[in-house]
Design an enzyme around this catalytic site. Sequence first.
Site, short mmCIF file in Angstrom:
data_model
loop_
_atom_site.label_atom_id
_atom_site.label_comp_id
_atom_site.label_asym_id
_atom_site.label_seq_id
_atom_site.Cartn_x
_atom_site.Cartn_y
_atom_site.Cartn_z
N CYS A 24 27.19 -59.40 -145.85
CA CYS A 24 28.44 -59.44 -145.08
C CYS A 24 29.50 -58.48 -145.61
CB CYS A 24 29.00 -60.86 -145.04
SG CYS A 24 27.83 -62.06 -144.39
N LYS A 40 32.69 -72.25 -144.73
CA LYS A 40 31.36 -71.87 -144.28
C LYS A 40 30.39 -72.07 -145.43
CE LYS A 40 28.79 -68.01 -142.24
NZ LYS A 40 28.91 -66.63 -141.74
N ARG A 96 19.78 -65.96 -137.44
CA ARG A 96 19.45 -64.66 -138.05
C ARG A 96 18.36 -63.95 -137.28
NH1 ARG A 96 20.49 -66.83 -144.18
NH2 ARG A 96 22.74 -66.98 -143.85
N CYS A 132 32.32 -59.43 -138.72
CA CYS A 132 31.52 -59.47 -139.95
C CYS A 132 30.67 -58.21 -140.01
CB CYS A 132 30.65 -60.71 -140.02
SG CYS A 132 30.13 -61.05 -141.73
N GLU A 169 39.82 -73.76 -149.64
CA GLU A 169 39.55 -72.55 -148.84
C GLU A 169 40.39 -72.56 -147.56
OE1 GLU A 169 37.77 -69.91 -149.44
OE2 GLU A 169 36.44 -70.47 -151.11
N LYS A 223 31.70 -74.95 -140.78
CA LYS A 223 30.36 -74.52 -140.34
C LYS A 223 29.36 -74.74 -141.45
CE LYS A 223 27.88 -70.40 -138.82
NZ LYS A 223 27.89 -68.96 -138.68
N CYS A 229 27.32 -58.31 -141.48
CA CYS A 229 25.90 -58.57 -141.71
C CYS A 229 24.99 -58.13 -140.56
CB CYS A 229 25.66 -60.02 -142.08
SG CYS A 229 26.43 -61.20 -140.97
N TYR A 244 25.65 -73.70 -128.66
CA TYR A 244 24.69 -73.09 -127.74
C TYR A 244 24.40 -74.02 -126.57
CZ TYR A 244 24.36 -70.14 -131.79
OH TYR A 244 24.70 -69.33 -132.83
ZN LIG Z 1 28.15 -62.08 -142.05
#
Ligand SMILES: [Zn+2]
Length: 306
Positions: A111, A176, A186, A101, A214, A229, A103, A294
């Site tokens: 993105c 997503k 972020r 990506c 999608e 996600k 971003c 995580y």
């Molecule tokens: Zn991104």
Amino acid sequence: MVRETRLSPDMLIYPLFVRAGRGIRQAVPSMPGVFQLSLDTVVSEAKEALDLGIPAVILFGLPEKKDERGSEAYAPDGVVQKAVRTIKDRCPDLVVITDVCLCEYTSHGHCGVLQGHEVDNDPTLDILARIAVSHAQAGADIVAPSDMMDGRVRAIRERLDEEGFAHTAVMAYSAKYCSAFYGPFREAAESAPQFGDRRSYQMDPPNAREALREIQLDIEEGADIIMVKPALAYLDIIRRVREEFDWPVAAYNVSGEYAMIKAAAANGWIDERRAMMEVLTAIRRAGADLIITYFAKDAARLLSSS
Ligand SMILES: [Zn+2]
């Protein structure tokens, strides 16, 4: 013996944030237990995961400098490319997945490349394909486009094949959603958009049938693994995708879902281990084959000790 849903470390994928430098292990305040790592520390973290029975990591890069077009994302000596080489060298059995990506690499934090204040889809595809090839050249086993641009899976698949990487798999962030649960990520990846949000390319939370469309498109374009996600507010989507498609399904147990449990546990309001296992089991029960989380190391430790 009669338990219907089982969890094991070999269905977990552990996300890692890597930046340039040495000896860095910088805590991400909103995600206790998560660190920004340098090339040396990321290798030990990856090795630890493998030793715990976790078969795969997914890498996110923090570049030294950002620009309008995110050029460090496809640099052969970029931070992710270097990390892939080092990890594959030291842990050849670990599956290395890379986030594809822009971003984290663009100065504006979107993105894709911009036309005014809008992301320009088609020029972005070319850059995404370049990023994917640079990761494959470094040794990545799976590339994971997370941008949600139209046609990116095909663009990446075609370019990988042209460049001789027919065996590099594509895990597509297919459904997503534009979610509030990405906030802590972020901070970890330093990728908050400088203006606006990602609503024009991420999905609207009330839509379920759109997710199936999608995913259908991504499969037609050549995705090997499809992803939903976030996971927790979208368990119904995971279930529908599982029933609709005979394809490996991954679910991303995102940063906000992790942070909520950590924060509540830190206050003594919730039993962290039980909540973690309940959540991971629910994602699995909904139909996910693979869970990006995580909690991977904590869960693997608990699973192997019980
Ligand atoms: Zn991104």
